[in-house]
Structures are given as structure tokens and as C-alpha cells.
Design a protein around this motif. Structure first.
Motif, short mmCIF file in Angstrom:
data_model
loop_
_atom_site.label_atom_id
_atom_site.label_comp_id
_atom_site.label_asym_id
_atom_site.label_seq_id
_atom_site.Cartn_x
_atom_site.Cartn_y
_atom_site.Cartn_z
N LEU A 23 0.83 -1.29 -0.18
CA LEU A 23 0.15 0.09 -0.04
C LEU A 23 0.80 1.35 -0.02
CD1 LEU A 23 -2.76 1.17 -0.10
CD2 LEU A 23 -3.07 1.19 2.41
N GLY A 24 2.02 1.06 0.71
CA GLY A 24 2.93 2.50 0.77
C GLY A 24 3.55 2.63 -0.77
N HIS A 25 3.75 1.55 -1.27
CA HIS A 25 4.45 1.68 -2.59
C HIS A 25 3.27 2.19 -3.64
CE1 HIS A 25 6.97 1.08 -6.13
NE2 HIS A 25 5.88 0.46 -6.75
N ARG A 26 2.02 1.66 -3.28
CA ARG A 26 1.02 2.44 -4.50
C ARG A 26 0.79 3.78 -4.20
NH1 ARG A 26 0.43 -0.25 -8.63
NH2 ARG A 26 -0.72 -2.31 -8.70
N LEU A 27 0.86 4.22 -2.79
CA LEU A 27 0.71 5.55 -2.50
C LEU A 27 1.96 6.45 -3.20
CD1 LEU A 27 -0.74 5.59 1.23
CD2 LEU A 27 -1.93 5.97 -1.20
N SER A 28 3.18 5.83 -3.01
CA SER A 28 4.18 6.73 -3.67
C SER A 28 3.96 6.73 -5.32
CB SER A 28 5.55 5.90 -3.31
OG SER A 28 5.76 4.78 -4.57
N GLU A 29 3.18 6.13 -5.83
CA GLU A 29 3.00 6.37 -7.26
C GLU A 29 2.22 7.50 -7.59
OE1 GLU A 29 2.56 1.60 -8.45
OE2 GLU A 29 0.98 2.85 -8.53
N TRP A 30 1.48 8.22 -6.45
CA TRP A 30 1.06 9.45 -6.70
C TRP A 30 1.95 10.72 -6.69
CZ3 TRP A 30 -3.78 10.73 -7.92
CH2 TRP A 30 -4.73 9.80 -7.89
N ILE A 31 3.22 10.50 -6.33
CA ILE A 31 4.14 11.50 -6.61
C ILE A 31 4.12 12.15 -8.05
CG2 ILE A 31 6.74 12.23 -6.45
CD1 ILE A 31 7.00 10.03 -4.34
N GLY A 32 3.97 13.61 -7.85
CA GLY A 32 3.84 14.03 -9.15
C GLY A 32 2.69 14.06 -9.96
N LYS A 33 1.65 13.58 -9.28
CA LYS A 33 0.18 13.66 -10.01
C LYS A 33 -1.11 13.38 -9.27
CE LYS A 33 1.28 8.89 -11.51
NZ LYS A 33 1.39 7.82 -12.27
N ALA A 34 -0.60 14.04 -7.71
CA ALA A 34 -2.02 14.19 -6.86
C ALA A 34 -2.60 15.29 -7.59
CB ALA A 34 -1.52 14.25 -5.51
N PRO A 35 -4.11 15.47 -7.09
CA PRO A 35 -4.75 16.74 -7.53
C PRO A 35 -4.49 17.95 -7.00
CG PRO A 35 -6.23 14.87 -6.56
CD PRO A 35 -4.77 14.48 -6.19
N ILE A 36 -3.72 18.02 -5.88
CA ILE A 36 -3.16 19.30 -5.38
C ILE A 36 -1.88 18.99 -4.58
CG2 ILE A 36 -5.38 20.89 -5.16
CD1 ILE A 36 -5.60 19.74 -2.25
N LEU A 37 -1.00 19.75 -4.11
CA LEU A 37 0.04 19.64 -3.69
C LEU A 37 -0.21 19.25 -2.18
CD1 LEU A 37 3.11 20.22 -3.88
CD2 LEU A 37 2.92 22.49 -3.03
N GLU A 38 -0.99 19.58 -1.32
CA GLU A 38 -1.16 19.32 0.02
C GLU A 38 -1.44 17.87 0.06
OE1 GLU A 38 -2.12 22.02 -1.26
OE2 GLU A 38 -1.35 23.44 0.18
N GLU A 39 -2.22 17.17 -1.02
CA GLU A 39 -2.67 16.05 -1.13
C GLU A 39 -1.57 15.05 -1.51
OE1 GLU A 39 -5.23 15.67 0.67
OE2 GLU A 39 -4.89 13.34 0.14
N GLU A 40 -0.59 15.59 -2.19
CA GLU A 40 0.54 14.75 -2.67
C GLU A 40 1.26 14.65 -1.34
OE1 GLU A 40 2.00 15.39 -6.34
OE2 GLU A 40 4.25 15.22 -5.72
N LEU A 41 1.59 15.60 -0.65
CA LEU A 41 2.49 15.36 0.40
C LEU A 41 1.58 14.44 1.50
CD1 LEU A 41 3.65 19.29 1.47
CD2 LEU A 41 4.91 17.15 1.12
N ALA A 42 0.47 14.60 1.56
CA ALA A 42 -0.44 13.77 2.59
C ALA A 42 -0.24 12.18 2.18
CB ALA A 42 -1.98 14.18 2.52
N LEU A 43 -0.45 11.91 0.96
CA LEU A 43 -0.59 10.58 0.46
C LEU A 43 0.95 10.08 0.51
CD1 LEU A 43 -2.74 10.88 -3.08
CD2 LEU A 43 -3.45 9.68 -0.79
N THR A 44 1.85 10.74 0.20
CA THR A 44 3.19 10.14 0.12
C THR A 44 3.63 10.15 1.65
OG1 THR A 44 3.84 12.41 -0.33
CG2 THR A 44 3.83 10.89 -2.14
N ASN A 45 3.16 11.19 2.55
CA ASN A 45 3.63 10.87 4.18
C ASN A 45 2.78 9.64 4.51
OD1 ASN A 45 4.76 12.74 6.04
ND2 ASN A 45 3.52 14.40 5.16
N ILE A 46 1.89 9.24 4.19
CA ILE A 46 1.06 8.13 4.91
C ILE A 46 1.76 6.85 4.20
CG2 ILE A 46 -1.23 6.74 4.65
CD1 ILE A 46 -2.56 9.34 4.50
#
Lengths: 256, 174
Positions: A23-46
Motif C-alpha cells: 500500500l505504501g508503494h502504491r501511494l508513492s505512485e501519486w508523487i507528481g500527479k496528486a490533485p493538489i500539492l497538499e494532497e500529494e504530501l499527505a498521500l506520500t507521508n502516509i
């Protein structure tokens, strides 16, 4: 409490570690393409939390099996093939749209919170320590997912439709989380495991509460898919591993 | 902890253990340089084996904190600079680290540095939808908004003050 077989104990730790890692790896796939910057930080932090939890469990599992001098957490992550991975099917699913990712986060975090809380009472003090921190981290993950499901479900027509689609599509992977098979039963009897029947009651309560608040429908009973815990994976797993493991497979032992 | 007095060392009154402790008290958190690793509760114990080796026990903070590797290196460097070669760093997970271990004096240092300190024990609540009131570390106003619960590092959330209009970090409690 009887003698707890070393191999079963290793397997039990591996399941939780693998699920967190994937699951951590899947979330890392959002790097560079999350809808907003804060959300990119949140998903990759998780994702970082999940991979950190996995690393602690892998290291401990190797101590338990007496293999810590012959292989390390990186070997477990980069050198095992799909059939040796024991993660839940839910977490290996492709990310899909943001709604799919968030619903998957809700389903898994609502499961992870009571699991880690139960593990804080594990007879294995190292696991209890890892769980103590992870339980509180998972609460943050759950709240993050619940807030997004609420916003999307009770948002626009389009966001409602998409997030309801995600709930319906992922539902068939949820039953597997609560299966008390031989490994889970042995772990529970040895004081190392979790009563997944009790976890299911709490999970359903949480999911009902969030979906109702978000004006989403709680799915009907449907056919359920399982197999991840015994190494039977969906077609997504091979693609995930091919990408995650490429470097170590091409250049074994390579370090940063 | 081992009582330093029972381990008399070669030079004067100062034992190797005293030297190790003094050196480690200078090691700061790489992300929050106003706090030492003792302040933040990462440094749990410093002791000496029978053969004289210094053992440093550290407990990781957030599971995903990438600074832990750096902290272990800083610990080894500090000991090496103090001339202590025989040492090892042990990572201990139990009991789990909690922000409740940070003493009040260190919380004040955090606030002065511009990071809103963690409120004690507040994440033990199980509420799904909550919005805690976090005071702005710059102007003290409680008129603040949470921008994201996941900020610049694993341990921080991002807030904004509606009174002084400054964004700020909040040290999340676990």
C-alpha cells in the motif's frame, strides 16, 4: 498459551508487513500527479508511515526466524516474487482515480486502526511497541480518508458518482481482511494475534458511519475475492513488483 | 541507567560514560535544530557494557521518519568526536515513542522556533471528524485553520493563522 511455531509467527508478521509495504508503494505512485500539492504530501507521508511500519516488522520477522544475519528487509522486499508476497488483494489494486485511492485508504485504515490497537497487547513486546506508534499513525490515516470520502461523497454529482463507483468496485476485496485462517488462529491462540471477527464488527461500524455521513450507499452482499494471504494475487501484483524491484533485479546488491 | 559513579575511568573524575552523555546532549534533531535528541525523547538510555563499550539506545519517532538514519549517524559522529571508539547504537521500539515524552521546556523552545507544540495526549481520541484548535505560535491567536494534517515532515501538520496571516507548522501528537 502454547509454543508458537517459528514459521507461523514469521508468516503472521510477513502478512502485515507486506500489506503495509504494498500500500505504501502504491501511494508513492501519486508523487507528481496528486490533485493538489497538499494532497500529494499527505498521500506520500502516509506511504512513508506504512513503509516504515513494514520495515520495522520485516526486521523483527527476520530476528524471529533467526535469519537476520543471512538476509535483510531489502532482500525480502526486492527479491521475493509475487507468490511469496502475503499482502491483502485490496492494497495491490491499481490506484485508479483519486476517489478509488481514497476509498481504498478508508477501507484499509478502518481495518488497520483496530488491528494495531489489538497488537499493542501482543505477547511479543517488540510488536507491541511497533503497534503502539502505528495505531496512532493509522488514526491520522483514517481521519484523512474519512474526511475526503465525506467531501467527495457529499460533493458534486460527479464526485459522488466516482466515489460510489470506487466503494462498489473495491467491496469484493474487503472480506479477505477478516478471514481467521490457520495462521491467524494460531497467532491469536499464542497471544500474538488479533481477533479479526471483533475487528470486522468495528470496521463495519466505521464504514457505515462514514458512508452514511457522505450520502453514499453501503454495498449489498456480493461475491468476495481472496487469496493474497496465501500468495495468490491479481494480475496487478506482477506489474507492481516489476517496477518496484527493477533496480535490485538488474543490479543485485546495488546501494545508494 | 548505569550509575556513572560505579564506573570510574582512567582520566580524573570524568568517566567515559560522562563524556558520552555530555557529547550526546549536544546532538540535535536534524529537522528541528532547536531540540536535542534528548529533549525530543529519541535518546532513551546511554550505558556501558562490562567490556567498556558504550551502548546508545534510541527510539524512533514516526514510523516513516526518514531522519532516523541521519540521527544514528550523528550519534556515532558525536561519540567519535569525543574520542569514544567502542560504541554501538541500538534501536528500540518498545515502549512506543510518544510526543508526551517531550518536556514542557522543550515545548516552549518549539513554540519560540515557530512550530506549534503538540497538545498532550490529544490523539488518543477516536473521533473521526474533529477539528482541534491549535494556537498560532507567532501571535498566539486561536483563529487558525488546518490546511493539511500531513505537512513538511512526518511529524508536522500545516496550519494557517487568520489573525496574523502567517502559515505555520504544528507538531502532531502521537
Amino acid at each position: 498459551m502454547g509454543e508458537f511455531d517459528k514459521n507461523i509467527r514469521f508468516e503472521h508478521l510477513l502478512r502485515l508487513a507486506d500489506t503495509n509495504l504494498i500500500l505504501g508503494h502504491r501511494l508513492s505512485e501519486w508523487i507528481g500527479k496528486a490533485p493538489i500539492l497538499e494532497e500529494e504530501l499527505a498521500l506520500t507521508n502516509i506511504g512513508l508511515d506504512l513503509i516504515g511500519q513494514a520495515a520495522a516488522l520485516y526486521n523483527h520477522a527476520l530476528e524471529v526466524s533467526g535469519e537476520s544475519s543471512v538476509r535483510d528487509a531489502d532482500d525480502l522486499v526486492f527479491m521475493r516474487d509475487a507468490a511469496e508476497y502475503k499482502n491483502l488483494l485490496l492494497v495491490e489494486r491499481e490506484n485508479g482515480d483519486f476517489g478509488h485511492t481514497i476509498v481504498r485508504q478508508l477501507f484499509y485504515s478502518a481495518f488497520a486502526v483496530p488491528v494495531w490497537e489489538a497488537l499493542t497487547k501482543s505477547a511479543d513486546s517488540e510488536v507491541a511497541g511497533i503497534a503502539g506508534r502505528a495505531a496512532k499513525e493509522s488514526l491520522y490515516h483514517l481521519r484523512h480518508a474519512a474526511e475526503w470520502v465525506l467531501r467527495l461523497g457529499d460533493g458534486t454529482e460527479e464526485s459522488h458518482r466516482r466515489v460510489q463507483d470506487a466503494v462498489d468496485a473495491l467491496w469484493m476485496y474487503t472480506d479477505e481482511m477478516f478471514e481467521m485462517d490457520e495462521v491467524e488462529t494460531a497467532a491469536l491462540e499464542a497471544g500474538h494475534g488479533v481477533d479479526l471477527v471483533a475487528v470486522r464488527r468495528e470496521w463495519e461500524k466505521t464504514i457505515r458511519e462514514v458512508l452514511a455521513e457522505a450520502t453514499l450507499k453501503y454495498p449489498e452482499k456480493c461475491w468476495m475475492l481472496k487469496g493474497g494471504r496465501t500468495g495468490k494475487h491479481t494480475e496487478h501484483m506482477g506489474h507492481l513488483l516489476a517496477e518496484m524491484q527493477f533496480l535490485q533485479r538488474a543490479y543485485p546488491g546495488q546501494k545508494w | 541507567m548505569v550509575d556513572a559513579a560505579t564506573h570510574p575511568a582512567g582520566s580524573g573524575d570524568e568517566t567515559i560514560l560522562d563524556r558520552a552523555r555530555a557529547a550526546l546532549d549536544q546532538v540535535c534533531d536534524p529537522e528541528i535544530p532547536v531540540l536535542t535528541i534528548r529533549d525530543i525523547g529519541i535518546l532513551r538510555d546511554v550505558r556501558q557494557d562490562e567490556d567498556g563499550t558504550i551502548e546508545v539506545i534510541i527510539t524512533p519517532t514516526y514510523s516513516g521518519c526518514p531522519a532516523m538514519g541521519m540521527i544514528a549517524i550523528e550519534v556515532e559522529l558525536a561519540l567519535a568526536r569525543a574520542g569514544i571508539d567502542a560504541h554501538r547504537v541500538t534501536l528500540r521500539h518498545s515502549p512506543a515513542w510518544t510526543t508526551d515524552w517531550i518536556p514542557d521546556s522543550a515545548l516552549e523552545k518549539l513554540r519560540a522556533y515557530g512550530i506549534a507544540p503538540p497538545t498532550k495526549g490529544s490523539n488518543s481520541k477516536r473521533a473521526l471528524f474533529t477539528n482541534e484548535v491549535i494556537a498560532c505560535p507567532r501571535c498566539g491567536s486561536s483563529e487558525t485553520d488546518r490546511i493539511s494534517e500531513f505537512g513538511s515532515t512526518a511529524c508536522k501538520a500545516l496550519y494557517r493563522c487568520r489573525s496574523c496571516l502567517e502559515p505555520f507548522d504544528y507538531f502532531k501528537c502521537i
